[in-house]
Scaffold this active site. Structure first.
Site, PDB file in Angstrom:
ATOM      1  N   VAL A   9       1.022  -1.159   0.042  1.00 40.95           N
ATOM      2  CA  VAL A   9       0.040   0.025  -0.029  1.00 40.95           C
ATOM      3  C   VAL A   9       1.006   1.275  -0.279  1.00 40.95           C
ATOM      4  CG1 VAL A   9      -0.128   0.399   2.266  1.00 40.95           C
ATOM      5  CG2 VAL A   9      -2.002   1.051   1.007  1.00 40.95           C
ATOM      6  N   SER A  10       0.453   2.536  -0.714  1.00 38.74           N
ATOM      7  CA  SER A  10       1.131   3.521  -0.603  1.00 38.74           C
ATOM      8  C   SER A  10       0.250   4.503   0.278  1.00 38.74           C
ATOM      9  CB  SER A  10       1.302   4.055  -2.031  1.00 38.74           C
ATOM     10  OG  SER A  10       0.129   4.363  -2.757  1.00 38.74           O
ATOM     11  N   THR A  11       1.022   5.732   0.746  1.00 32.19           N
ATOM     12  CA  THR A  11       0.017   6.471   1.447  1.00 32.19           C
ATOM     13  C   THR A  11      -1.382   7.023   0.945  1.00 32.19           C
ATOM     14  OG1 THR A  11       2.052   7.288   2.431  1.00 32.19           O
ATOM     15  CG2 THR A  11       0.174   8.586   2.946  1.00 32.19           C
ATOM     16  N   GLU A  13      -2.955   5.687  -1.344  1.00 33.19           N
ATOM     17  CA  GLU A  13      -4.051   4.734  -1.749  1.00 33.19           C
ATOM     18  C   GLU A  13      -4.876   4.077  -0.041  1.00 33.19           C
ATOM     19  OE1 GLU A  13      -1.856   2.411  -5.350  1.00 33.19           O
ATOM     20  OE2 GLU A  13      -1.240   1.666  -3.346  1.00 33.19           O
ATOM     21  N   GLN A  14      -3.769   4.076   0.544  1.00 27.22           N
ATOM     22  CA  GLN A  14      -4.304   3.696   2.170  1.00 27.22           C
ATOM     23  C   GLN A  14      -5.665   4.728   2.433  1.00 27.22           C
ATOM     24  OE1 GLN A  14      -1.471   3.140   4.930  1.00 27.22           O
ATOM     25  NE2 GLN A  14      -2.730   2.534   6.476  1.00 27.22           N
TER      26      GLN A  14
END
Length: 482
Positions: A9-11, A13-14
Site C-alpha cells: 500500500v502507498s500512503t 491509496e491507504q
C-alpha cells in the site's frame, strides 16, 4: 499449497481507496482458509510504489521462491504486485521457472493459456498507464504551484522553517548559512567550512554532521537568495537539464543577497574548471602558463645548480609538455624572469587600476562617515533613555530592553567591516596597486592565489636579446585576465 501472501500500500491509496494493510491481510487469509491452503509467510511493503521491484519485502519473497519454499503467490489485486508491464513479465518468468503459481484474490487469471497471459498483460498495461497518467497530473499541478510562488511540498531546507506553507528564515540556522557563504568567499574550502561547523556544534537539518559535499550543495542552492527552484532533479537524485528547471525569483525571504550568491557561484565555477592538482601545485603559474609556440600547457620543475665555490642554487623552470615527444623545441622558462615580465604588464595598467581602487575607497569612506554619524545617534539615544529612566518615564525593564536593541544594532554595524581602514587618508592607493611591491610582500602560496585570481591564461616563450651582450629573458606573447 504453501502460500506466500504479498500485500502493498502507498500512503495515498491507504487514505483514498481503502487498500489498508489490515484489510488486505484479512481478505487474503480468509481466501487461503477457503481454499484449504497453508500460509507460508506474509510479505508486506508499506509506503512503496509499484513502479519498480526495488521493494524489501518483494525481494525477500523472490529469494524464498528461488529456495523452493513457496508453491503459490497470492495478492489482493494485480496492481498490488506491480504496475509495470515489463516487471510483470519478468516476475511471471521467475514464477514459472521455479514452479510457482500466481493468484489474485479479486481477479481471475489463467497464465497457463495464451489468452490468459494476454489478458493479464493488458491489465498490467492499464495499471502502468494509470500510474504514469497520475504522475503527469501531479507534476503539472506542482509545476503550476511553483510558478505561483507556492512551495510544492517537501521538508524545508537547512536555514528555513515552514510557516503556513511558506519558507521563513530559521533564527539560528540562517546565521550559520550566512556565515558559510562569507567563509567560502574568504577562501575557506567546503571541507574546511564543514569541519568548523562541526567543531562549533552546528548540526545539519536532521541532526547529522556536515561534510564538504553537503556544504557544496548548500552553497549552490538558490533558495538562500529567495528563489524557488523546482524540477531540479528526479526522485532518484539524477539532475535534470538546466532548461528543464523552474526558477522563480523573490519567492520567499532571502538569507543572503543575490550578489553574494552569484559571487560564490563564480568562485565555485573557477574551482571546477581548475584541476585540484593545479590548485594545490607549488608552482605559481601552473595551469595558467602555455607555450607561445605550440599553445600546449607548460609544467613546472625545479633544478639545483652548483656553481664555483660549491654554492648550490635552486631555480624553478617551466617546460612545454610537447618538448618530451619532440613536437615542440621551445626552451625552458625561468620562473623569476617570467614573474618580472608578468608584473611589468600588470604595472602598465597601474593608473587604471588605481582609479578603480580610489572609487571603491571613496564609496567605503562615505559609508564609514555614515556609520560614525549613526554611532553618535546611538549615543544620544542611550543618554535620552537614561534620563527618561531617572525621571520615572520608563521602567527598568523597558530601559534594559532598549539598551539591548542598541547593543544589537552596534554589533551589526561593527560586523560590516573595518571603517578605520577606509577612513580618508588611511591608505595609499598607489601602494595597493603597485604589483611589484605586493609581490615582494607576499609569500609563495599567496603569490599562487593571487595569480589564480588575476590571470586566466599566459602565453610566453624564452627570448634572447640581441646586442653586444646577449641575455636570456622571457617574452609574454599574450595575457588574459579573469
Amino acid at each position: 499449497m504453501r502460500t506466500a501472501v504479498y500485500i502493498r500500500v502507498s500512503t495515498e491509496e491507504q487514505a483514498s481507496d481503502g487498500f489498508s494493510m489490515a484489510a488486505q491481510k484479512e481478505r487474503l487469509t480468509a481466501y487461503i482458509s477457503s481454499q484449504g491452503w497453508t500460509l507460508s509467510n506474509i510479505y508486506a511493503d508499506e509506503g512503496f510504489s509499484a513502479k519498480d521491484t526495488k521493494r524489501p519485502a518483494l525481494q525477500r519473497m523472490l529469494g524464498d521462491i528461488r529456495s523452493g519454499s513457496i508453491d503459490v503467490v497470492l495478492v489482493y489485486r494485480l496492481d498490488r504486485l506491480t504496475r509495470s508491464v515489463l516487471d510483470l513479465y519478468r516476475l511471471l518468468q521467475d514464477f514459472e521457472k521455479y514452479g510457482v503459481r500466481f493468484k489474485s484474490c479479486t481477479e481471475v487469471y489463467d497464465t497457463t493459456t495464451a489468452i490468459g497471459r494476454l489478458f493479464i498483460t493488458l491489465v498490467a498495461a492499464l495499471a502502468q498507464w494509470e500510474r504514469e497518467n497520475l504522475g503527469e497530473r501531479v507534476k503539472l499541478g506542482m509545476e503550476q504551484m511553483a510558478r505561483e510562488r507556492k512551495r510544492p511540498g517537501g521538508p524545508p531546507p537547512y536555514g528555513y522553517m515552514l510557516h503556513h506553507h511558506q519558507l521563513i528564515p530559521h533564527p539560528e540556522e540562517a546565521k550559520v548559512v550566512s556565515r558559510m557563504y562569507q567563509q567560502y568567499l574568504s577562501g575557506y574550502t567546503p571541507g574546511q567550512i564543514a569541519e568548523k561547523a562541526n567543531r562549533d556544534g552546528h548540526l545539519g537539518k536532521h541532526g547529522g554532521k556536515w561534510s564538504g559535499s553537503t556544504v557544496t550543495r548548500l552553497l549552490r542552492n538558490p533558495v538562500y537568495y529567495g528563489a524557488l527552484r523546482w524540477n531540479y532533479a528526479e526522485a532518484g537524485g539524477q539532475q535534470n537539464k538546466r532548461d528543464e528547471w523552474i526558477l522563480v525569483e523573490d519567492a520567499h525571504p532571502a538569507i543572503v543577497d543575490r550578489e553574494t550568491f552569484l559571487k560564490v557561484q563564480e568562485r565555485m565555477g573557477l574551482r571546477q574548471r581548475t584541476h585540484p592538482r593545479v590548485l594545490s601545485s607549488p608552482f605559481v603559474f601552473s595551469g595558467l602558463l602555455y607555450c607561445a609556440r605550440c599553445k600546449a600547457e607548460m609544467r613546472g620543475k625545479t633544478a639545483d645548480i652548483r656553481k664555483g665555490g660549491g654554492k648550490r642554487y635552486r631555480h624553478i623552470y617551466y617546460l612545454c609538455k610537447n618538448r618530451a615527444n619532440g613536437i615542440c623545441q621551445a626552451p625552458a622558462l625561468r620562473e623569476d624572469r617570467l614573474e618580472d615580465e608578468v608584473l611589468g604588464q600588470l604595472s602598465s595598467a597601474q593608473e587604471e587600476m588605481g582609479s578603480v581602487f580610489r572609487r571603491i575607497v571613496q564609496e567605503r569612506c562615505r559609508s564609514s562617515t555614515a556609520a560614525a554619524d549613526d554611532r553618535k545617534q546611538i549615543t544620544k539615544k542611550r543618554q535620552r533613555w537614561m534620563k527618561a529612566y531617572e525621571a520615572g518615564v520608563i521602567t527598568l525593564e523597558e530601559l534594559a530592553a532598549r539598551q539591548q536593541d542598541l547593543r544589537r544594532l552596534e554589533q551589526e554595524m561593527s560586523s560590516g567591516g573595518n571603517e578605520a581602514f577606509f577612513a580618508p587618508g588611511a591608505i595609499d592607493w598607489r601602494q595597493w596597486t603597485d604589483w611589484k611591491w605586493i609581490w615582494q610582500q607576499a609569500a609563495r602560496e599567496e603569490r599562487r592565489h593571487l595569480a589564480l585570481l588575476l590571470l586566466e591564461r599566459v602565453e610566453a616563450e624564452a627570448w634572447t636579446t640581441q646586442g653586444k651582450k646577449k641575455q636570456r629573458t622571457v617574452k609574454v606573447r599574450a595575457i588574459f585576465y579573469r
